[in-house]
Design an enzyme around this catalytic site. Structure first.
Site, mmCIF file in Angstrom:
data_model
loop_
_atom_site.group_PDB
_atom_site.id
_atom_site.type_symbol
_atom_site.label_atom_id
_atom_site.label_comp_id
_atom_site.label_asym_id
_atom_site.label_seq_id
_atom_site.Cartn_x
_atom_site.Cartn_y
_atom_site.Cartn_z
ATOM 1 N N SER A 18 77.934 11.460 40.801
ATOM 2 C CA SER A 18 78.296 10.503 39.752
ATOM 3 C C SER A 18 77.571 10.706 38.429
ATOM 4 C CB SER A 18 78.060 9.071 40.239
ATOM 5 O OG SER A 18 76.678 8.804 40.370
ATOM 6 N N LYS A 52 72.277 5.510 37.129
ATOM 7 C CA LYS A 52 73.356 5.404 36.145
ATOM 8 C C LYS A 52 72.756 5.412 34.740
ATOM 9 C CE LYS A 52 76.327 4.828 39.502
ATOM 10 N NZ LYS A 52 77.269 5.890 39.889
#
Length: 206
Positions: free
Chosen positions: A72, A111
């Site tokens: 990701s 993230k």
């Protein structure tokens, strides 16, 4: 009858045993060595406990280790990268790579901070762009345009005490576009990622 106290005859059986000075010294030395060994053992134990406590406190309050799980955050981070992050004096800022304790089944959740409390975020899936407060972001760090849709409707305002997070690999990331994660409470941030320690061929600051 003779009542006078009899004096036992001298000899091996009649004399009271007394240790020699050499034996006394040897016993004192033995006891001293045993006491020194005990002090040495307790010294080692106390140092081990101190180091363990220091490592625990450092891990909680100063530096944490996190591992990237999945793709990701490509191309910035790869699956298996080992990172150092810290929350000491940290306040979330735009573009920071952070680790959150929020659990979506991916282990350490790494993230990037896209927007802060009070910001309005808009994702245009037709052009694959992200805007914050009406300004289109320049995002050289992403792998490809943002085309993967979630169940969050845009534009959306970031609530107080929360941050909006996206993965750099926009089309392979569970992030704030999906209600399973949503906009993340700041209190769940374990810190900003500062350094990659593994693999060795990619070691360095981030």
């Amino acid at each position: 009858m003779d009542n006078r106290k009899r004096i036992p005859p001298k000899g091996a059986e009649g004399e009271r045993w007394r240790p020699s000075l050499q034996a006394v010294r040897a016993e004192i030395e033995r006891l001293q060595k045993r006491r020194d060994r005990r002090k040495e053992v307790w010294g080692i134990i106390s140092r081990v406990l101190f180091v363990a406590m220091a490592v625990m406190l450092i891990n909680i309050y100063v530096v944490r280790i996190a591992t990237v799980n999945g793709a990701s955050m490509q191309p910035t981070l790869q699956d298996g990268d080992v990172l150092l992050c810290s929350s000491l004096g940290y306040t979330p800022d735009y573009g920071d790579i952070v680790v959150t304790e929020m659990d979506v089944g991916e282990g350490d959740l790494v993230k990037r901070v896209i927007a802060l409390a009070g910001d309005t975020v808009d994702v245009d899936y037709r052009t694959g762009t992200v805007s914050v407060n009406g300004e289109r972001l320049d995002e050289p760090y992403i792998l490809e345009s943002t085309n993967l849709k979630g169940d969050i409707q845009f534009p959306v305002e970031v609530p107080v005490g929360r941050v909006f997070l996206l993965g750099d690999n926009r089309n392979n990331s569970v992030d704030s576009r999906r209600s399973i994660l949503g906009m993340v409470p700041e209190c769940t941030l374990l810190g900003k990622v500062y350094f990659r320690v593994f693999p060795l061929d990619r070691i360095g600051a981030l």
